[in-house]
Write an enzyme that holds these catalytic residues in place. Structure first.
Site, PDB file in Angstrom:
ATOM      1  N   LYS A 161      43.070   5.798 -67.701  1.00  0.00           N
ATOM      2  CA  LYS A 161      43.923   5.398 -66.579  1.00  0.00           C
ATOM      3  C   LYS A 161      44.020   6.553 -65.601  1.00  0.00           C
ATOM      4  O   LYS A 161      44.199   7.704 -66.009  1.00  0.00           O
ATOM      5  CB  LYS A 161      45.329   5.053 -67.114  1.00  0.00           C
ATOM      6  N   LYS A 216      39.989   9.811 -64.077  1.00  0.00           N
ATOM      7  CA  LYS A 216      40.198   9.986 -62.633  1.00  0.00           C
ATOM      8  C   LYS A 216      38.902   9.716 -61.909  1.00  0.00           C
ATOM      9  O   LYS A 216      37.822   9.910 -62.475  1.00  0.00           O
ATOM     10  CB  LYS A 216      40.654  11.414 -62.332  1.00  0.00           C
ATOM     11  N   SER A 227      52.277   1.726 -62.646  1.00  0.00           N
ATOM     12  CA  SER A 227      50.922   1.161 -62.728  1.00  0.00           C
ATOM     13  C   SER A 227      50.728   0.444 -64.069  1.00  0.00           C
ATOM     14  O   SER A 227      50.131  -0.627 -64.138  1.00  0.00           O
ATOM     15  CB  SER A 227      49.866   2.280 -62.636  1.00  0.00           C
ATOM     16  N   THR A 232      56.155   6.911 -57.575  1.00  0.00           N
ATOM     17  CA  THR A 232      55.959   8.340 -57.864  1.00  0.00           C
ATOM     18  C   THR A 232      57.136   9.148 -57.318  1.00  0.00           C
ATOM     19  O   THR A 232      57.692  10.015 -58.015  1.00  0.00           O
ATOM     20  CB  THR A 232      54.618   8.836 -57.282  1.00  0.00           C
TER      21      THR A 232
HETATM   22  N1  GLU Z   1      47.069   8.848 -58.907  1.00  0.00           N
HETATM   23  C1  GLU Z   1      48.339   8.811 -59.562  1.00  0.00           C
HETATM   24  C2  GLU Z   1      48.512  10.011 -60.472  1.00  0.00           C
HETATM   25  O1  GLU Z   1      47.936  11.045 -60.238  1.00  0.00           O
HETATM   26  C3  GLU Z   1      48.612   7.477 -60.244  1.00  0.00           C
HETATM   27  C4  GLU Z   1      47.623   7.050 -61.272  1.00  0.00           C
HETATM   28  C5  GLU Z   1      47.806   5.601 -61.742  1.00  0.00           C
HETATM   29  O2  GLU Z   1      48.683   4.914 -61.237  1.00  0.00           O
HETATM   30  O3  GLU Z   1      47.029   5.208 -62.616  1.00  0.00           O
HETATM   31  O4  GLU Z   1      49.287  10.003 -61.387  1.00  0.00           O
END
Ligand code: GLU
Length: 407
Positions: free
Chosen positions: A67, A103, A345, A187
């Site tokens: 994820k 990622k 998410s 976030t």
């Molecule tokens: N890009 C965000 C992070 O760095 C969210 C990742 C997600 O929602 O999977 O945590």
């Protein structure tokens, strides 16, 4: 410019010096399970073909499907994506959600693309990665410069390629395309919940002054939420620079100003600062909410904030951590402070799998309960093993991942 993956490994070393883990586990957790690089050809509006480089790093899936977001940035490279994937594995373990860490990214400045080019590029990434993605395999999401609309294009492309009619492969989608209530602000809101439970432990008073670096989805929402809760946001910046207003900023008015003028500069009653100056402003709470490597051995000694909440990923280097620790400036680490995004998410993924739609009140209540519990668990670990919150968060995360791997 320091290599983010090397920094991440240095953080791992610092944490496991406080509490060691089995050697075999250390070898596994220091290496990503899979790194994928693809070429994405895009026919540009002017009729020339450009080839972009795209990445997906799958670090560890012991606790669930990989994820993590996808970043569009001209400086994004494989080392950055590797660090971010590693942090995602720890972050999901810190938040105690059933996900592993991955990622993605594309080396591109999305601001110079037309909407048509952006859609082709995004569909190209999903097409190139389709084999390794899926609700039970790898579930991407937005990150720097990627939006709900981009997630909708990608999920649509994935469904076409795979023939799998599911909304659960990408999260952070628009509400009318299977997105979750509350994901946009999650976030920033999660960061506030974590801050709110920990601030008393470090004597930060309600109504304190706040400085935020970054005016994207995370920084902008955090600004609004802190102001709505009675805090004074005295400075904000975007990639071009920042502004200070000692009696506090109206974040909504500032958003309007930026929309009209394309810059924060000139906002009534404010003065201009550079991003470097902004970090060194005297304030109670500093929130880096932009990119990595912002507080380093070069400027850590000049930080005047009393408390730091890391909403960006990796904004403080390990050398700077050491300096801040000696200066007694507590740092709430990224893998705890910004874990609200991936948590909501995961709620979105769960709703998609079950065909449900939860209310914003339910989403936020679940987020708050979960982050309160996990933030306190990390605080207690830091007291028990006598270390800072980053090393405590690493240790808690590593314990959870190691246990899932049978160590
Ligand atoms: N890009 C965000 C992070 O760095 C969210 C990742 C997600 O929602 O999977 O945590």
């Amino acid at each position: 410019m320091s290599n983010p993956f090397e920094n991440a490994m240095m953080q791992l070393k610092r944490a496991t010096a406080v509490q060691p883990f089995p050697e075999a586990f250390m070898k596994q957790i220091s290496t990503p399970n899979r790194e994928v690089r693809i070429s994405i050809p895009v026919m540009m509006d002017n009729g020339t073909l450009e080839v972009f480089e795209g990445y997906r790093v799958e670090h560890n899936n012991a606790r669930g499907p990989y994820k993590g977001g996808i970043r569009y940035h001209h400086n994004t490279d494989i080392n950055e994506v590797k660090a971010l994937a590693f942090w995602m594995a720890l972050k999901c373990a810190v938040a105690n959600i059933p996900m592993g860490g991955g990622k993605g990214g594309i080396t591109v400045d999305p601001k110079i693309l037309s909407k048509n080019e952006l859609e082709k590029l995004s569909r190209g990434w999903a097409r190139g990665m389709a084999d390794i993605l899926g609700p039970k395999k790898d579930v991407p999401a937005p990150d720097v410069n990627t939006t709900p609309e981009i997630m909708a294009w990608m999920n649509d492309e994935f469904m076409t390629i795979s023939g799998e009619k599911t909304l659960a492969t990408f999260t952070g989608k628009p509400l009318d395309k299977g997105g979750s209530e509350g994901r946009g602000a999650a976030t920033g809101l999660g960061g506030f919940y974590v801050f709110d439970v920990l601030r008393e432990k470090f004597n930060v008073a309600p109504g304190a002054s706040v400085v935020i670096q970054g005016f994207g989805n995370v920084g902008g929402n955090a600004g609004e939420i802190f102001v709505a809760n009675g805090y004074k946001v005295i400075a904000m910046s975007d990639s071009k620079g920042g502004i200070v207003k000692d009696d506090g900023l109206d974040i909504k008015a500032l958003e309007e100003w930026k929309k009209t003028n394309g810059t924060l500069a000139g906002f009534p009653g404010s003065r201009i600062v550079t991003n470097a100056e902004l970090l060194e402003l005297p304030c109670d709470v500093l929130i880096p909410a932009a990119l990595e490597n912002q507080i380093t051995a070069d400027n850590a000694d000049k930080i005047k904030a009393k408390f730091i909440l890391e909403l960006a990923n990796g904004p403080i280097t390990p050398e700077a951590d050491e300096i801040l620790y000696k200066k007694n400036i507590p740092v709430v680490p990224d893998i705890l402070a910004n874990s609200g995004g991936v948590t909501v998410s995961t709620f979105e993924w769960e709703q998609n799998l079950k065909g449900e739609h939860w209310s914003e009140m339910d989403v936020n209540a679940k987020l708050k309960e979960l982050l309160n519990r996990e933030a306190l668990a990390i605080y207690e670990k830091s007291v028990a093993v006598k270390t800072d919150l980053r090393r405590a968060a690493f240790i808690v995360a590593l314990e959870r991942i190691a246990s899932a791997m049978g160590y």
